[in-house]
Design a protein around this motif. Structure first.
Motif, PDB file in Angstrom:
ATOM      1  N   VAL A 206       0.812  -1.217   0.000  1.00 37.00           N
ATOM      2  CA  VAL A 206       0.000   0.000   0.000  1.00 37.00           C
ATOM      3  C   VAL A 206       0.844   1.266   0.000  1.00 37.00           C
ATOM      4  N   LEU A 207       2.136   1.106  -0.075  1.00 38.62           N
ATOM      5  CA  LEU A 207       3.021   2.271  -0.110  1.00 38.62           C
ATOM      6  C   LEU A 207       3.079   2.804  -1.540  1.00 38.62           C
ATOM      7  N   GLN A 208       2.011   3.516  -1.905  1.00 39.50           N
ATOM      8  CA  GLN A 208       1.837   4.115  -3.223  1.00 39.50           C
ATOM      9  C   GLN A 208       0.808   5.234  -3.057  1.00 39.50           C
ATOM     10  N   PRO A 209       0.705   6.158  -3.998  1.00 42.33           N
ATOM     11  CA  PRO A 209      -0.196   7.306  -3.808  1.00 42.33           C
ATOM     12  C   PRO A 209      -1.634   6.944  -3.441  1.00 42.33           C
ATOM     13  N   ASP A 210      -2.187   5.897  -4.034  1.00 40.03           N
ATOM     14  CA  ASP A 210      -3.559   5.511  -3.728  1.00 40.03           C
ATOM     15  C   ASP A 210      -3.706   4.912  -2.335  1.00 40.03           C
TER      16      ASP A 210
ATOM     17  N   PRO B 206      14.904  -3.739   0.281  1.00 42.56           N
ATOM     18  CA  PRO B 206      14.985  -3.304  -1.121  1.00 42.56           C
ATOM     19  C   PRO B 206      13.620  -2.906  -1.697  1.00 42.56           C
ATOM     20  N   ALA B 207      12.591  -3.667  -1.390  1.00 35.84           N
ATOM     21  CA  ALA B 207      11.247  -3.340  -1.891  1.00 35.84           C
ATOM     22  C   ALA B 207      10.755  -2.032  -1.288  1.00 35.84           C
ATOM     23  N   LEU B 208      11.007  -1.846  -0.019  1.00 33.42           N
ATOM     24  CA  LEU B 208      10.591  -0.618   0.661  1.00 33.42           C
ATOM     25  C   LEU B 208      11.315   0.591   0.085  1.00 33.42           C
ATOM     26  N   CYS B 209      12.624   0.471  -0.135  1.00 34.94           N
ATOM     27  CA  CYS B 209      13.413   1.574  -0.709  1.00 34.94           C
ATOM     28  C   CYS B 209      12.910   1.948  -2.096  1.00 34.94           C
ATOM     29  N   PHE B 210      12.601   0.942  -2.904  1.00 38.06           N
ATOM     30  CA  PHE B 210      12.096   1.194  -4.250  1.00 38.06           C
ATOM     31  C   PHE B 210      10.793   1.981  -4.197  1.00 38.06           C
ATOM     32  N   ARG B 211       9.878   1.536  -3.346  1.00 32.70           N
ATOM     33  CA  ARG B 211       8.575   2.204  -3.255  1.00 32.70           C
ATOM     34  C   ARG B 211       8.694   3.623  -2.696  1.00 32.70           C
ATOM     35  N   ILE B 212       9.575   3.840  -1.738  1.00 35.21           N
ATOM     36  CA  ILE B 212       9.783   5.193  -1.207  1.00 35.21           C
ATOM     37  C   ILE B 212      10.336   6.093  -2.310  1.00 35.21           C
ATOM     38  N   GLY B 213      11.268   5.585  -3.091  1.00 39.13           N
ATOM     39  CA  GLY B 213      11.804   6.355  -4.213  1.00 39.13           C
ATOM     40  C   GLY B 213      10.731   6.718  -5.218  1.00 39.13           C
TER      41      GLY B 213
ATOM     42  N   PRO C 197       0.337  10.947 -12.764  1.00 37.27           N
ATOM     43  CA  PRO C 197       0.250   9.483 -12.698  1.00 37.27           C
ATOM     44  C   PRO C 197       0.974   8.817 -13.867  1.00 37.27           C
ATOM     45  N   THR C 198       2.023   9.442 -14.335  1.00 35.26           N
ATOM     46  CA  THR C 198       2.753   8.885 -15.463  1.00 35.26           C
ATOM     47  C   THR C 198       3.618   7.726 -15.023  1.00 35.26           C
TER      48      THR C 198
ATOM     49  N   GLU D  38      -3.887  -2.404 -11.389  1.00 40.65           N
ATOM     50  CA  GLU D  38      -3.367  -1.463 -12.385  1.00 40.65           C
ATOM     51  C   GLU D  38      -2.142  -0.705 -11.887  1.00 40.65           C
ATOM     52  N   GLN D  39      -1.702  -0.963 -10.684  1.00 43.28           N
ATOM     53  CA  GLN D  39      -0.560  -0.258 -10.112  1.00 43.28           C
ATOM     54  C   GLN D  39       0.694  -1.126 -10.087  1.00 43.28           C
ATOM     55  N   LEU D  40       0.837  -2.028 -11.013  1.00 40.20           N
ATOM     56  CA  LEU D  40       2.005  -2.904 -11.031  1.00 40.20           C
ATOM     57  C   LEU D  40       3.311  -2.140 -11.177  1.00 40.20           C
ATOM     58  N   LYS D  41       3.248  -0.929 -11.703  1.00 40.18           N
ATOM     59  CA  LYS D  41       4.478  -0.147 -11.843  1.00 40.18           C
ATOM     60  C   LYS D  41       5.098   0.172 -10.489  1.00 40.18           C
ATOM     61  N   TRP D  42       4.325   0.057  -9.421  1.00 40.06           N
ATOM     62  CA  TRP D  42       4.851   0.334  -8.082  1.00 40.06           C
ATOM     63  C   TRP D  42       5.639  -0.826  -7.518  1.00 40.06           C
ATOM     64  N   MET D  43       5.585  -1.966  -8.159  1.00 41.00           N
ATOM     65  CA  MET D  43       6.312  -3.131  -7.660  1.00 41.00           C
ATOM     66  C   MET D  43       7.805  -2.946  -7.837  1.00 41.00           C
ATOM     67  N   SER D  44       8.532  -3.305  -6.807  1.00 38.82           N
ATOM     68  CA  SER D  44       9.993  -3.289  -6.903  1.00 38.82           C
ATOM     69  C   SER D  44      10.432  -4.506  -7.709  1.00 38.82           C
ATOM     70  N   PRO D  45      11.660  -4.494  -8.222  1.00 40.37           N
ATOM     71  CA  PRO D  45      12.152  -5.688  -8.917  1.00 40.37           C
ATOM     72  C   PRO D  45      12.087  -6.947  -8.046  1.00 40.37           C
ATOM     73  N   SER D  46      12.378  -6.796  -6.740  1.00 41.87           N
ATOM     74  CA  SER D  46      12.316  -7.979  -5.869  1.00 41.87           C
ATOM     75  C   SER D  46      10.884  -8.462  -5.672  1.00 41.87           C
ATOM     76  N   GLU D  47       9.900  -7.560  -5.699  1.00 39.82           N
ATOM     77  CA  GLU D  47       8.504  -7.985  -5.624  1.00 39.82           C
ATOM     78  C   GLU D  47       8.086  -8.667  -6.922  1.00 39.82           C
ATOM     79  N   ALA D  48       8.475  -8.089  -8.043  1.00 41.69           N
ATOM     80  CA  ALA D  48       8.092  -8.636  -9.351  1.00 41.69           C
ATOM     81  C   ALA D  48       8.653 -10.034  -9.554  1.00 41.69           C
ATOM     82  N   SER D  49       9.852 -10.275  -9.030  1.00 41.27           N
ATOM     83  CA  SER D  49      10.470 -11.592  -9.194  1.00 41.27           C
ATOM     84  C   SER D  49       9.995 -12.596  -8.149  1.00 41.27           C
ATOM     85  N   GLY D  50       9.213 -12.130  -7.169  1.00 39.80           N
ATOM     86  CA  GLY D  50       8.719 -13.012  -6.122  1.00 39.80           C
ATOM     87  C   GLY D  50       9.663 -13.157  -4.949  1.00 39.80           C
TER      88      GLY D  50
END
Length: 114
Positions: A41-45, A92-99, A110-111, A70-82
């Protein structure tokens, strides 16, 4: 909150972005041991500002690693890879989302940054 600010023609200031980010990190740190889905849930919505101007997170959806579909762009590489949910180290996932959150608060659009 970010969307409504944008509609009012007010961008998020550096101070406000730092404040929201700090509060999100503190909330996630408290919730993470019992609810790893909190990262999703660490995303604008997923962030709202209450009547006392305090940043809050919406409740995570159990089993949903990426938040809304529809918010898959918020996934970090470590989330996307499972790897994120098979690992105890979610930093790493937390850092990606904060960035991504900081980028979005600055850009206000929302680009897709990719």
């Amino acid at each position: 909150w970010i969307w409504s600010r944008r509609e009012e023609g007010r961008l998020v200031s550096v101070f406000e972005a730092a404040y929201v980010t700090q509060k999100m990190l503190l909330l996630v740190e408290v919730l993470l041991p019992s609810c790893p889905e909190v990262i999703s849930v660490l995303q604008p919505d997923g962030i709202f500002i209450d009547h006392e101007e305090q940043p809050r997170l919406r409740k995570p959806l159990p089993g949903k690693s990426a938040g809304w579909d529809e918010q898959l762009k918020w996934m970090s590489p470590s989330e996307a890879s499972g790897e994120a949910h098979s690992s105890k180290d979610l930093w790493p996932a937390l850092c990606f989302r904060i960035g991504m959150l900081l980028y979005f608060m600055n850009d206000g659009q929302p680009t897709d940054p990719y």
